[in-house]
Design a protein around this motif. Structure first.
Motif, mmCIF file in Angstrom:
data_model
loop_
_atom_site.group_PDB
_atom_site.id
_atom_site.type_symbol
_atom_site.label_atom_id
_atom_site.label_comp_id
_atom_site.label_asym_id
_atom_site.label_seq_id
_atom_site.Cartn_x
_atom_site.Cartn_y
_atom_site.Cartn_z
ATOM 1 N N SER A 160 0.826 -1.210 0.000
ATOM 2 C CA SER A 160 0.000 0.000 0.000
ATOM 3 C C SER A 160 0.862 1.264 0.000
ATOM 4 O O SER A 160 0.409 2.333 -0.432
ATOM 5 C CB SER A 160 -0.938 0.005 1.213
ATOM 6 N N GLN A 161 2.093 1.146 0.466
ATOM 7 C CA GLN A 161 3.007 2.287 0.512
ATOM 8 C C GLN A 161 3.929 2.356 -0.709
ATOM 9 O O GLN A 161 4.731 3.286 -0.837
ATOM 10 C CB GLN A 161 3.863 2.201 1.781
ATOM 11 N N ASP A 162 3.822 1.380 -1.601
ATOM 12 C CA ASP A 162 4.732 1.257 -2.738
ATOM 13 C C ASP A 162 4.252 2.122 -3.900
ATOM 14 O O ASP A 162 3.199 1.860 -4.487
ATOM 15 C CB ASP A 162 4.814 -0.220 -3.164
ATOM 16 N N GLU A 163 5.036 3.138 -4.262
ATOM 17 C CA GLU A 163 4.626 4.034 -5.342
ATOM 18 C C GLU A 163 4.701 3.382 -6.720
ATOM 19 O O GLU A 163 4.165 3.921 -7.693
ATOM 20 C CB GLU A 163 5.469 5.307 -5.323
ATOM 21 N N LEU A 164 5.346 2.217 -6.816
ATOM 22 C CA LEU A 164 5.413 1.506 -8.093
ATOM 23 C C LEU A 164 4.385 0.390 -8.197
ATOM 24 O O LEU A 164 4.335 -0.302 -9.221
ATOM 25 C CB LEU A 164 6.816 0.919 -8.300
ATOM 26 N N ALA A 165 3.570 0.199 -7.181
ATOM 27 C CA ALA A 165 2.634 -0.923 -7.163
ATOM 28 C C ALA A 165 1.697 -0.912 -8.371
ATOM 29 O O ALA A 165 1.319 -1.964 -8.895
ATOM 30 C CB ALA A 165 1.821 -0.903 -5.867
ATOM 31 N N LYS A 166 1.318 0.272 -8.843
ATOM 32 C CA LYS A 166 0.372 0.365 -9.959
ATOM 33 C C LYS A 166 0.920 -0.240 -11.248
ATOM 34 O O LYS A 166 0.144 -0.644 -12.133
ATOM 35 C CB LYS A 166 -0.017 1.821 -10.190
ATOM 36 N N TYR A 167 2.245 -0.303 -11.373
ATOM 37 C CA TYR A 167 2.831 -0.819 -12.609
ATOM 38 C C TYR A 167 2.657 -2.328 -12.748
ATOM 39 O O TYR A 167 2.791 -2.861 -13.857
ATOM 40 C CB TYR A 167 4.304 -0.422 -12.711
ATOM 41 N N ARG A 168 2.354 -2.995 -11.667
ATOM 42 C CA ARG A 168 2.074 -4.437 -11.738
ATOM 43 C C ARG A 168 0.938 -4.708 -12.734
ATOM 44 O O ARG A 168 0.952 -5.699 -13.469
ATOM 45 C CB ARG A 168 1.720 -4.952 -10.350
ATOM 46 N N ASP A 169 -0.047 -3.813 -12.771
ATOM 47 C CA ASP A 169 -1.192 -3.982 -13.664
ATOM 48 C C ASP A 169 -0.848 -3.714 -15.118
ATOM 49 O O ASP A 169 -1.695 -3.907 -15.999
ATOM 50 C CB ASP A 169 -2.335 -3.055 -13.231
ATOM 51 N N GLU A 170 0.375 -3.267 -15.381
ATOM 52 C CA GLU A 170 0.805 -2.997 -16.755
ATOM 53 C C GLU A 170 1.413 -4.236 -17.412
ATOM 54 O O GLU A 170 1.879 -4.150 -18.558
ATOM 55 C CB GLU A 170 1.822 -1.854 -16.776
ATOM 56 N N PHE A 171 1.417 -5.375 -16.705
ATOM 57 C CA PHE A 171 2.044 -6.595 -17.218
ATOM 58 C C PHE A 171 1.055 -7.750 -17.246
ATOM 59 O O PHE A 171 0.094 -7.794 -16.471
ATOM 60 C CB PHE A 171 3.257 -6.970 -16.364
ATOM 61 N N ILE A 172 1.312 -8.701 -18.142
ATOM 62 C CA ILE A 172 0.485 -9.896 -18.280
ATOM 63 C C ILE A 172 1.166 -11.046 -17.550
ATOM 64 O O ILE A 172 2.322 -11.387 -17.857
ATOM 65 C CB ILE A 172 0.284 -10.255 -19.761
ATOM 66 N N PHE A 173 0.470 -11.654 -16.608
ATOM 67 C CA PHE A 173 1.005 -12.766 -15.823
ATOM 68 C C PHE A 173 0.456 -14.094 -16.358
ATOM 69 O O PHE A 173 -0.759 -14.227 -16.558
ATOM 70 C CB PHE A 173 0.605 -12.635 -14.348
ATOM 71 N N PRO A 174 1.318 -15.088 -16.562
ATOM 72 C CA PRO A 174 0.803 -16.440 -16.795
ATOM 73 C C PRO A 174 -0.015 -16.893 -15.583
ATOM 74 O O PRO A 174 0.148 -16.357 -14.486
ATOM 75 C CB PRO A 174 2.077 -17.282 -16.940
ATOM 76 N N GLN A 175 -0.846 -17.873 -15.796
ATOM 77 C CA GLN A 175 -1.648 -18.388 -14.695
ATOM 78 C C GLN A 175 -1.401 -19.875 -14.489
ATOM 79 O O GLN A 175 -1.207 -20.627 -15.445
ATOM 80 C CB GLN A 175 -3.140 -18.134 -14.943
ATOM 81 N N VAL A 176 -1.398 -20.283 -13.238
ATOM 82 C CA VAL A 176 -1.329 -21.692 -12.843
ATOM 83 C C VAL A 176 -2.429 -21.912 -11.806
ATOM 84 O O VAL A 176 -2.570 -21.116 -10.873
ATOM 85 C CB VAL A 176 0.051 -22.045 -12.243
ATOM 86 N N ASN A 177 -3.194 -22.947 -12.014
ATOM 87 C CA ASN A 177 -4.317 -23.253 -11.114
ATOM 88 C C ASN A 177 -5.279 -22.076 -10.996
ATOM 89 O O ASN A 177 -5.839 -21.798 -9.933
ATOM 90 C CB ASN A 177 -3.807 -23.646 -9.718
ATOM 91 N N GLY A 178 -5.459 -21.345 -12.112
ATOM 92 C CA GLY A 178 -6.416 -20.259 -12.150
ATOM 93 C C GLY A 178 -5.966 -18.979 -11.469
ATOM 94 O O GLY A 178 -6.762 -18.037 -11.326
ATOM 95 N N LYS A 179 -4.703 -18.891 -11.061
ATOM 96 C CA LYS A 179 -4.196 -17.712 -10.367
ATOM 97 C C LYS A 179 -2.941 -17.189 -11.056
ATOM 98 O O LYS A 179 -2.179 -17.969 -11.658
ATOM 99 C CB LYS A 179 -3.857 -18.057 -8.908
ATOM 100 N N ASP A 180 -2.722 -15.871 -10.964
ATOM 101 C CA ASP A 180 -1.470 -15.302 -11.464
ATOM 102 C C ASP A 180 -0.291 -15.940 -10.749
ATOM 103 O O ASP A 180 -0.332 -16.152 -9.528
ATOM 104 C CB ASP A 180 -1.421 -13.788 -11.215
ATOM 105 N N VAL A 181 0.748 -16.245 -11.494
ATOM 106 C CA VAL A 181 1.930 -16.855 -10.901
ATOM 107 C C VAL A 181 2.686 -15.823 -10.066
ATOM 108 O O VAL A 181 2.516 -14.610 -10.225
ATOM 109 C CB VAL A 181 2.877 -17.425 -11.975
ATOM 110 N N ILE A 182 3.513 -16.322 -9.167
ATOM 111 C CA ILE A 182 4.535 -15.508 -8.506
ATOM 112 C C ILE A 182 5.772 -15.648 -9.374
ATOM 113 O O ILE A 182 6.338 -16.741 -9.489
ATOM 114 C CB ILE A 182 4.795 -15.990 -7.070
ATOM 115 N N TYR A 183 6.183 -14.564 -10.007
ATOM 116 C CA TYR A 183 7.169 -14.647 -11.082
ATOM 117 C C TYR A 183 8.529 -14.153 -10.618
ATOM 118 O O TYR A 183 8.729 -12.956 -10.378
ATOM 119 C CB TYR A 183 6.694 -13.828 -12.282
ATOM 120 N N PHE A 184 9.476 -15.102 -10.509
ATOM 121 C CA PHE A 184 10.831 -14.793 -10.036
ATOM 122 C C PHE A 184 11.884 -14.898 -11.132
ATOM 123 O O PHE A 184 13.076 -14.919 -10.829
ATOM 124 C CB PHE A 184 11.220 -15.753 -8.909
#
Length: 429
Positions: A15-39
């Motif tokens: 909630s304090q991260d000023e870059l958090a909104k940029y997460r929505d600018e990317f397409i995440f693959p999905q596994v088990n119907g959920k966005d992956v944690i991408y490392f």
């Protein structure tokens, strides 16, 4: 900051991260119907949603204008690559005239070595780091073999690797500097990865470059894991040349075009060898089709062919996002989210008896970037497989290392917490 290994605390950080909104600018693959944690942004960055728009723009111009798109497209193709100069110069700390895009990473390093690896019988050695990326190793071997056959130096002695001390995972700066001094007058080139792909160690580019120059060697850098990831000041540090791929931290798409840097001090050096091509010719006279190569007095003078515009389009989409944010904000979040991931790993250590995660990436923030490489003592590849099935996309390296890259553009602090919980489940099952 005193971290807490709770979901509530992770959400508070988000909630304090000023870059958090940029997460929505990317397409995440999905596994088990959920966005992956991408490392694995250190291998291939996620696709920006804007990339398709940039590619479609080229396709539409091609359809409606055909060859005239070179000059009359909204972003004319003949100078499309020039749109990268300002934003890339800010990312790598160069001047707009010192940077460009062309080819792919190893191709560019080979081409730059035409200019900056000019061995003689007495001055022919190359210094690199132990366990450099294999592509760099193959490049060094082939360059050395090519030149040694013509010049006659001992090819078996030409490549000098800086070793890690026994029992240590990272290379000490003093060992790099002492090796440069030891090789001395025989040293033709220092070419090291700015960030080691395996351990995530960041090298002191400024100090190493100064040491190489002191003994009369050229100094270049493979910035595949550094560009868009760490603070760079290539012009100020006097780096002779550098190249980087665009598909890791800069999210341009698989195998996409490489960026490169040539310091301004070399732009008008007529004695410097290079392989010429039409696109490196003086821009103002390019279409006169002159028979003698007149290289542009900038990094563009190392261009060979006209650029693959369809490949550059998604790269430009991402580079423009970097320009909007700025490297300082990215580095600030990179440091905090990587530190939180480190904290979570140590907390899991404490919670499960008999488990030890050994982080081989330096703990000093000045010596690491957006990656933690972790030895899974007591665990095998089964744990990696478990993580992948649970939607945690990591990278496995033999014998039992996972590389975790929490890219600040699109990973969240809650991702770090959730990863810790999945990791703990995988160990306990």
């Amino acid at each position: 900051m005193d971290f807490q290994n709770t979901r509530e605390f992770a959400k508070q950080l988000d909630s304090q991260d000023e870059l958090a909104k940029y997460r929505d600018e990317f397409i995440f693959p999905q596994v088990n119907g959920k966005d992956v944690i991408y490392f694995t942004g250190n291998s291939l960055g996620l696709q920006p949603k804007s990339a398709k728009k940039y590619v479609d723009e080229i396709m539409n111009d091609w359809a409606s204008l055909a060859v005239e798109g070179h000059f009359y497209a909204d972003k004319p193709w003949w100078d499309y690559h020039e749109r990268f100069c300002q934003p890339l110069s800010e990312i790598v700390g160069g001047k707009p005239t010192e940077v460009g895009v062309m080819n792919t990473l190893t191709v560019n390093l080979h081409l730059l070595m035409v200019s900056f690896y000019r061995p003689t019988q007495k001055k022919y050695k190359i210094i690199c780091e132990e366990k450099a990326f294999p592509s760099d190793q193959y490049m060094f071997q082939s360059q050395i073999d090519f030149h040694s056959k013509n010049i006659g130096f001992n090819s078996k002695e030409a490549l000098v690797e800086i070793k890690r001390r026994e029992g240590e995972h990272n290379i000490r700066l003093e060992d790099v500097l002492s090796k440069i001094e030891e090789v001395g007058d025989e040293l033709a080139l220092v070419l090291i990865g700015g960030v080691n792909y395996y351990t995530g160690q960041v090298f002191d580019i400024k100090t190493i470059t100064e040491a190489g120059h002191k003994v009369g060697a050229y100094v270049g850098w493979d910035l595949a894991h550094a560009a868009g990831n760490i603070e760079l000041k290539l012009n100020e540090w006097g780096v002779d040349f550098a190249a980087w791929c665009s598909y890791k931290y800069m999210n341009s798409g698989p195998g996409n075009a490489s960026g490169y840097f040539v310091h301004e001090m070399h732009h008008e050096d007529a004695e410097l060898s290079r392989f010429g091509g039409w696109w490196g010719h003086n821009k103002e006279r390019r279409f006169l089709m002159e028979p003698v190569f007149d290289p542009a007095k900038s990094a563009d003078g190392w261009q060979i062919s006209n650029l693959p515009i369809l490949s550059l389009a998604p790269y430009l989409a991402s580079v423009n996002m970097f320009a909007e944010i700025g490297m300082q904000k990215l580095i600030k979040k990179r440091n905090s989210i990587t530190s939180y991931l480190e904290f979570v790993l140590h907390e899991i250590d404490k919670e499960i008896e008999g488990i030890k995660f050994e982080i081989i990436t330096p703990s000093n923030q000045q010596e690491r970037a957006c990656q933690l490489s972790v030895y899974l003592h007591g665990q095998g590849k089964e744990l990696f497989d478990y993580l992948m099935k649970k939607g945690v996309i990591t990278d496995w390296r033999e014998p039992n290392v996972i590389r975790l890259a929490p890219v600040p553009l699109y990973t969240s602090f809650e991702d770090m917490y959730e990863f810790g919980q999945i990791l703990k489940q995988g160990i306990c099952e």
